[in-house]
Every structure is written in structure tokens, then in C-alpha cells.
Design a protein around this motif. Structure first.
Motif, PDB file in Angstrom:
ATOM      1  N   GLU A  27      -1.360   1.385   6.306  1.00 61.51           N
ATOM      2  CA  GLU A  27      -1.171   0.055   6.868  1.00 61.51           C
ATOM      3  C   GLU A  27      -2.314  -0.901   6.554  1.00 61.51           C
ATOM      4  OE1 GLU A  27      -0.967  -0.157  11.061  1.00 61.51           O
ATOM      5  OE2 GLU A  27      -2.661   1.195  11.412  1.00 61.51           O
ATOM      6  N   ASN A  28      -3.480  -0.390   6.191  1.00 59.84           N
ATOM      7  CA  ASN A  28      -4.616  -1.252   5.868  1.00 59.84           C
ATOM      8  C   ASN A  28      -4.948  -1.242   4.375  1.00 59.84           C
ATOM      9  OD1 ASN A  28      -5.148  -2.047   8.606  1.00 59.84           O
ATOM     10  ND2 ASN A  28      -5.956   0.004   8.960  1.00 59.84           N
ATOM     11  N   GLU A  29      -3.956  -0.897   3.565  1.00 62.48           N
ATOM     12  CA  GLU A  29      -4.143  -0.856   2.116  1.00 62.48           C
ATOM     13  C   GLU A  29      -2.967  -1.549   1.439  1.00 62.48           C
ATOM     14  OE1 GLU A  29      -6.189   3.330   1.108  1.00 62.48           O
ATOM     15  OE2 GLU A  29      -4.414   3.529   2.386  1.00 62.48           O
ATOM     16  N   VAL A  30      -3.248  -2.126   0.283  1.00 61.03           N
ATOM     17  CA  VAL A  30      -2.181  -2.712  -0.522  1.00 61.03           C
ATOM     18  C   VAL A  30      -1.625  -1.602  -1.409  1.00 61.03           C
ATOM     19  CG1 VAL A  30      -1.585  -4.407  -2.288  1.00 61.03           C
ATOM     20  CG2 VAL A  30      -3.241  -4.992  -0.503  1.00 61.03           C
ATOM     21  N   ILE A  31      -0.351  -1.340  -1.274  1.00 56.69           N
ATOM     22  CA  ILE A  31       0.289  -0.282  -2.041  1.00 56.69           C
ATOM     23  C   ILE A  31       1.198  -0.886  -3.103  1.00 56.69           C
ATOM     24  CG2 ILE A  31       0.172   1.367  -0.135  1.00 56.69           C
ATOM     25  CD1 ILE A  31       3.071   0.740   0.500  1.00 56.69           C
ATOM     26  N   GLU A  32       1.608  -0.058  -4.046  1.00 57.67           N
ATOM     27  CA  GLU A  32       2.549  -0.500  -5.082  1.00 57.67           C
ATOM     28  C   GLU A  32       3.865   0.233  -4.883  1.00 57.67           C
ATOM     29  OE1 GLU A  32       2.840   0.158  -9.806  1.00 57.67           O
ATOM     30  OE2 GLU A  32       1.225  -1.202  -9.180  1.00 57.67           O
ATOM     31  N   ILE A  33       4.918  -0.542  -4.720  1.00 59.78           N
ATOM     32  CA  ILE A  33       6.240   0.008  -4.415  1.00 59.78           C
ATOM     33  C   ILE A  33       7.182  -0.259  -5.582  1.00 59.78           C
ATOM     34  CG2 ILE A  33       8.138   0.013  -2.743  1.00 59.78           C
ATOM     35  CD1 ILE A  33       6.145  -1.437  -0.803  1.00 59.78           C
ATOM     36  N   GLU A  34       7.925   0.735  -5.956  1.00 57.49           N
ATOM     37  CA  GLU A  34       8.885   0.574  -7.043  1.00 57.49           C
ATOM     38  C   GLU A  34      10.198   1.268  -6.676  1.00 57.49           C
ATOM     39  OE1 GLU A  34       9.158   1.051 -11.914  1.00 57.49           O
ATOM     40  OE2 GLU A  34       7.370   1.705 -10.813  1.00 57.49           O
ATOM     41  N   VAL A  35      11.298   0.586  -6.943  1.00 58.35           N
ATOM     42  CA  VAL A  35      12.609   1.181  -6.731  1.00 58.35           C
ATOM     43  C   VAL A  35      12.937   2.028  -7.951  1.00 58.35           C
ATOM     44  CG1 VAL A  35      15.066   0.741  -6.389  1.00 58.35           C
ATOM     45  CG2 VAL A  35      13.372  -0.712  -5.263  1.00 58.35           C
ATOM     46  N   LEU A  36      13.172   3.301  -7.733  1.00 60.31           N
ATOM     47  CA  LEU A  36      13.370   4.252  -8.825  1.00 60.31           C
ATOM     48  C   LEU A  36      14.787   4.173  -9.389  1.00 60.31           C
ATOM     49  CD1 LEU A  36      11.669   7.389  -7.220  1.00 60.31           C
ATOM     50  CD2 LEU A  36      10.658   5.795  -8.864  1.00 60.31           C
ATOM     51  N   PRO A  37      14.931   4.405 -10.702  1.00 60.16           N
ATOM     52  CA  PRO A  37      16.279   4.486 -11.275  1.00 60.16           C
ATOM     53  C   PRO A  37      17.016   5.707 -10.737  1.00 60.16           C
ATOM     54  CG  PRO A  37      14.616   5.130 -12.892  1.00 60.16           C
ATOM     55  CD  PRO A  37      13.876   4.589 -11.712  1.00 60.16           C
ATOM     56  N   SER A  38      18.322   5.665 -10.809  1.00 60.94           N
ATOM     57  CA  SER A  38      19.139   6.731 -10.214  1.00 60.94           C
ATOM     58  C   SER A  38      18.885   8.092 -10.840  1.00 60.94           C
ATOM     59  CB  SER A  38      20.622   6.377 -10.337  1.00 60.94           C
ATOM     60  OG  SER A  38      20.972   6.156 -11.697  1.00 60.94           O
ATOM     61  N   ALA A  39      18.386   8.110 -12.073  1.00 62.40           N
ATOM     62  CA  ALA A  39      18.156   9.394 -12.749  1.00 62.40           C
ATOM     63  C   ALA A  39      16.962  10.151 -12.180  1.00 62.40           C
ATOM     64  CB  ALA A  39      17.953   9.166 -14.241  1.00 62.40           C
ATOM     65  N   ILE A  40      16.089   9.448 -11.459  1.00 60.68           N
ATOM     66  CA  ILE A  40      14.895  10.078 -10.890  1.00 60.68           C
ATOM     67  C   ILE A  40      15.127  10.325  -9.406  1.00 60.68           C
ATOM     68  CG2 ILE A  40      12.432   9.829 -10.440  1.00 60.68           C
ATOM     69  CD1 ILE A  40      12.245   8.022 -12.862  1.00 60.68           C
ATOM     70  N   GLU A  41      14.993  11.574  -8.996  1.00 59.63           N
ATOM     71  CA  GLU A  41      15.191  11.922  -7.592  1.00 59.63           C
ATOM     72  C   GLU A  41      13.973  12.682  -7.069  1.00 59.63           C
ATOM     73  OE1 GLU A  41      18.297  14.341  -4.706  1.00 59.63           O
ATOM     74  OE2 GLU A  41      18.912  13.704  -6.706  1.00 59.63           O
ATOM     75  N   PRO A  42      13.332  12.187  -6.006  1.00 62.78           N
ATOM     76  CA  PRO A  42      12.168  12.882  -5.437  1.00 62.78           C
ATOM     77  C   PRO A  42      12.518  14.291  -4.997  1.00 62.78           C
ATOM     78  CG  PRO A  42      12.387  10.669  -4.536  1.00 62.78           C
ATOM     79  CD  PRO A  42      13.646  10.951  -5.294  1.00 62.78           C
ATOM     80  N   THR A  43      11.531  15.164  -5.048  1.00 59.96           N
ATOM     81  CA  THR A  43      11.775  16.571  -4.678  1.00 59.96           C
ATOM     82  C   THR A  43      12.156  16.717  -3.217  1.00 59.96           C
ATOM     83  OG1 THR A  43       9.388  16.839  -4.287  1.00 59.96           O
ATOM     84  CG2 THR A  43      10.248  17.466  -6.455  1.00 59.96           C
ATOM     85  N   ASP A  44      11.645  15.819  -2.352  1.00 54.12           N
ATOM     86  CA  ASP A  44      11.987  15.923  -0.929  1.00 54.12           C
ATOM     87  C   ASP A  44      13.252  15.143  -0.585  1.00 54.12           C
ATOM     88  OD1 ASP A  44      11.188  13.303  -1.038  1.00 54.12           O
ATOM     89  OD2 ASP A  44       9.780  13.425   0.637  1.00 54.12           O
ATOM     90  N   GLY A  45      13.867  14.545  -1.587  1.00 48.73           N
ATOM     91  CA  GLY A  45      15.100  13.811  -1.363  1.00 48.73           C
ATOM     92  C   GLY A  45      14.911  12.429  -0.787  1.00 48.73           C
ATOM     93  N   ALA A  46      13.677  12.036  -0.514  1.00 52.28           N
ATOM     94  CA  ALA A  46      13.445  10.741   0.130  1.00 52.28           C
ATOM     95  C   ALA A  46      12.540   9.841  -0.691  1.00 52.28           C
ATOM     96  CB  ALA A  46      12.851  10.954   1.523  1.00 52.28           C
ATOM     97  N   LEU A  47      11.253  10.194  -0.824  1.00 51.93           N
ATOM     98  CA  LEU A  47      10.269   9.330  -1.466  1.00 51.93           C
ATOM     99  C   LEU A  47       9.489  10.088  -2.520  1.00 51.93           C
ATOM    100  CD1 LEU A  47       8.746   7.718   1.769  1.00 51.93           C
ATOM    101  CD2 LEU A  47      10.617   6.792   0.381  1.00 51.93           C
ATOM    102  N   MET A  48       8.966   9.338  -3.482  1.00 50.61           N
ATOM    103  CA  MET A  48       8.046   9.889  -4.468  1.00 50.61           C
ATOM    104  C   MET A  48       6.698   9.208  -4.246  1.00 50.61           C
ATOM    105  SD  MET A  48       8.458  10.140  -8.619  1.00 50.61           S
ATOM    106  CE  MET A  48       9.832  11.285  -8.452  1.00 50.61           C
ATOM    107  N   GLN A  49       5.685   9.975  -3.843  1.00 50.91           N
ATOM    108  CA  GLN A  49       4.396   9.413  -3.468  1.00 50.91           C
ATOM    109  C   GLN A  49       3.286   9.901  -4.397  1.00 50.91           C
ATOM    110  OE1 GLN A  49       3.593  10.000   0.780  1.00 50.91           O
ATOM    111  NE2 GLN A  49       5.763  10.447   1.108  1.00 50.91           N
TER     112      GLN A  49
END
Length: 345
Positions: A27-49
Motif C-alpha cells: 500500500e505504500n509502494e508504487v507497483i506495476e500492474i499488467e493484464v495478462l493474455p489468456s495464454a498465460i495462467e498463474p500457478t495459483d489460478g489467481a495472480l502472478m507476482q
């Protein structure tokens, strides 16, 4: 049970909570957010961090938004400082940056904090809000980086930041806030070319904060910021020569740059670049024409015009029938008539 096998409501809640946890952790840092293409799926099924980088599948963001919207309307009538509705607005604005209801709720929360909390707590909340906004405005998110709602929210927020900071901050501290804001504008301009809303925000910020620093008698701090950032914006424009919004902001900044001889250095730098690459980019030549046509902007305007005349002589020898030669000729003609010529290259 795999996440894809969960009931729809539980899937939404899982995606929403995963995203909220990440926001809370940074919450106190500027992060970089990107919407992933459908071909890429995170291992946890939710987010790629990866540290301050976050990848979100479009499906995850959609499901999280549905849960966030429900959470917001379930809790929006509670105290403005209640964290549940506030948390939901982050996901809502990430999904749809034009949700004015969510943006206004965040404004009310900050105003409520200002009235009931101590100055230090309020300052922390304001800086956290700036981090959240910059995370969206400077990430590779096409709609979000040019959102008029989010840039207006940042304008409103900066006014509140300055009013709170006036109670304890030095002119140097406020100047640091300006620099951070201008850096955000430059990065956002890279994410979305010709980002009118970002550069218009930068104009507003320079004018508004200069008045505040004048009241603090902090002219030196302001002049140092403008001086340092004029060179930064110039380099940005040379890397993005087709971006007319950037060039027009640089022209706006030049008029406020002191000492005046630094204006000449920037215009000379642009002229040398144009000659070196034989620029055929109209946006760059718009800047040159307007800078040199103004009789009071530069300290040694005649020397800059002489540089342009040298470019013309060289182009006649080596660049016959080129668009570059046309731009140089038309620019000189336009400058000599103080910008009254209506002809275009």
C-alpha cells in the motif's frame, strides 16, 4: 478442489481477496500492474507476482470486480473510514477507472480522516493514496493511464496533500512532491502516447504549486525543480518526437524556466538533434517554430535562428527535395513572420 471448480461466488471472493492482499502488502509502494493474455495462467489460478510487478488474468480481474462491487454496496453506508468499502474501491477503479462513485468515496474517506486523525496519520494516508493512483496511472493499462477521472482525482489529492503539508513541510519537501508527480506524468506518457490528460495535469500542477511555494517564499526550491525537470522533459520528448502533447508541455515549461539562458540550451539541444537525425517529425518542428517565433522567450534568440539557418544551408547541399529541407524552410519563414504564416509543411 481446483479454483476453477469452485462455485462462481466463491471464485469471485477468492480472486477479490487475493488481489486485496497484494494491495495491502504494497500500500505504500508504487507497483506495476499488467493484464495478462489468456495464454498465460498463474500457478495459483489467481495472480502472478514478482516483487512490485503484478500480472492479472482478465478473468481474475473481472471476477474480483464483481466481488468488489458487492462488497462496496454492502458497506458504503458505514463510516467513511471503514476499510471494507475502501478496499473494494481499489479493485473497482483498477477494473473501471471511470467509476466516479468509487473515486468520490475515496475522497470522502480522506476528508473524514483529515477531520478526525492527527496530521501524521493523515499524511501517511495521502501518500498511500498517491501510491495507489500512480500504480494505476503508470502501469501498462491502456484505458487507465489516460483516465480523466483518475487524473482529476490526482489533482484533487495534490491540493489536499499541499494543504496538509503546509502545516509542517518545507518548500523542499513540496518540491519533491512535484518532482514525483512529473515523473508519473512522463511514465504515463510512455504508456499511452499523446496522453492529453496526463500532460494537462502536469500544467495544472506547475501553476497550482508555484502559487503555494510563492506563499512560502520558496522560489528557489521551485526554480530548481523546474530547471531539473525541463531537461528531463526535453530528453523525454527527444525519445518520443511524435508526441505533440509532450512538446507543448515543454514549451509551457520553458516560459517558467529561470535562469533564462537554460531555455536557450534546451532549444539549441533540440535544434542539434533535429539536424543530426534530419528530423521529419512535425511535432518537433512545431516546438522549434513556436520557441523561436517568441521574441521574449530566449536570451539569445538570434543565435538559435542562426543555427537553424545553418541547418538550411546544409540541407540544401545534402538533403535536396527532402521533407527535412521543407520543414527547415517553412520554419524559418514562419519564425521571420512571427508565426503569422498559415502555410504548413
Amino acid at each position: 478442489m481446483a479454483h476453477s471448480e469452485l462455485p462462481a461466488v466463491e471464485q469471485q471472493q477468492h480472486m477479490y481477496e487475493s488481489l486485496c492482499r497484494y494491495f495491502d502488502e504494497h500500500e505504500n509502494e508504487v507497483i506495476e500492474i499488467e493484464v495478462l493474455p489468456s495464454a498465460i495462467e498463474p500457478t495459483d489460478g489467481a495472480l502472478m507476482q514478482d516483487g512490485l510487478s503484478l500480472g492479472i488474468p482478465k478473468k481474475t480481474l473481472t471476477l474480483a470486480f464483481l466481488a468488489a462491487r458487492q462488497a462496496f454496496f454492502d458497506n458504503k453506508d458505514n463510516s467513511p473510514i471503514d476499510p471494507k468499502a475502501l478496499q473494494a474501491t481499489k479493485v473497482m477503479l483498477l477494473f473501471d477507472p471511470e467509476l466516479i462513485t468509487a473515486a468520490n468515496f475515496r475522497k470522502r474517506r480522506l476528508l473524514a480522516m483529515r477531520d478526525v486523525e492527527d496530521v501524521l496519520t493523515c499524511q501517511r494516508a495521502l501518500m498511500s493514496e498517491l501510491c495507489f493512483l500512480d500504480s494505476i496511472l503508470t502501469s501498462p493499462l491502456h484505458r487507465q493511464t489516460k483516465s480523466p477521472t483518475l487524473w482529476w482525482h490526482r489533482s484533487w489529492l495534490l491540493q489536499l496533500v499541499v494543504r496538509v503539508e503546509l502545516k509542517s513541510a518545507s518548500g523542499k519537501r513540496i518540491a519533491t512532491i512535484i518532482s514525483a508527480g512529473l515523473e508519473s506524468v512522463c511514465k504515463s506518457g510512455e504508456r499511452h502516447p499523446k496522453n492529453y490528460f496526463a500532460w494537462q495535469y502536469a500544467r495544472w500542477m506547475i501553476v497550482a504549486v508555484s502559487r503555494v511555494l510563492a506563499a512560502l517564499d520558496a522560489h528557489i526550491a521551485f526554480d530548481c525543480v523546474v530547471s531539473a525537470f525541463s531537461d528531463r522533459v526535453c530528453n523525454w520528448c527527444l525519445k518520443h518526437p511524435s508526441d505533440i502533447s509532450g512538446w507543448l508541455f515543454l514549451l509551457f515549461l520553458l516560459a517558467r524556466l529561470d535562469p533564462v539562458d537554460e531555455r536557450d540550451e534546451i532549444v539549441e539541444k533540440v535544434l542539434q538533434y533535429a539536424a543530426k537525425v534530419r528530423s521529419e517529425n512535425e511535432s518537433l518542428w512545431v516546438f522549434i517554430r513556436n520557441a523561436l517565433a517568441n521574441p521574449t522567450l530566449l536570451e539569445d534568440r538570434d543565435a538559435r535562428i542562426e543555427t537553424l539557418e545553418e541547418c538550411l544551408e546544409d540541407a540544401k547541399t545534402t538533403q535536396q527535395d527532402s521533407a527535412y529541407l521543407e520543414y527547415v524552410e517553412q520554419s524559418l519563414r514562419w519564425i521571420r513572420t512571427s508565426g503569422k504564416s498559415k502555410s504548413r509543411p
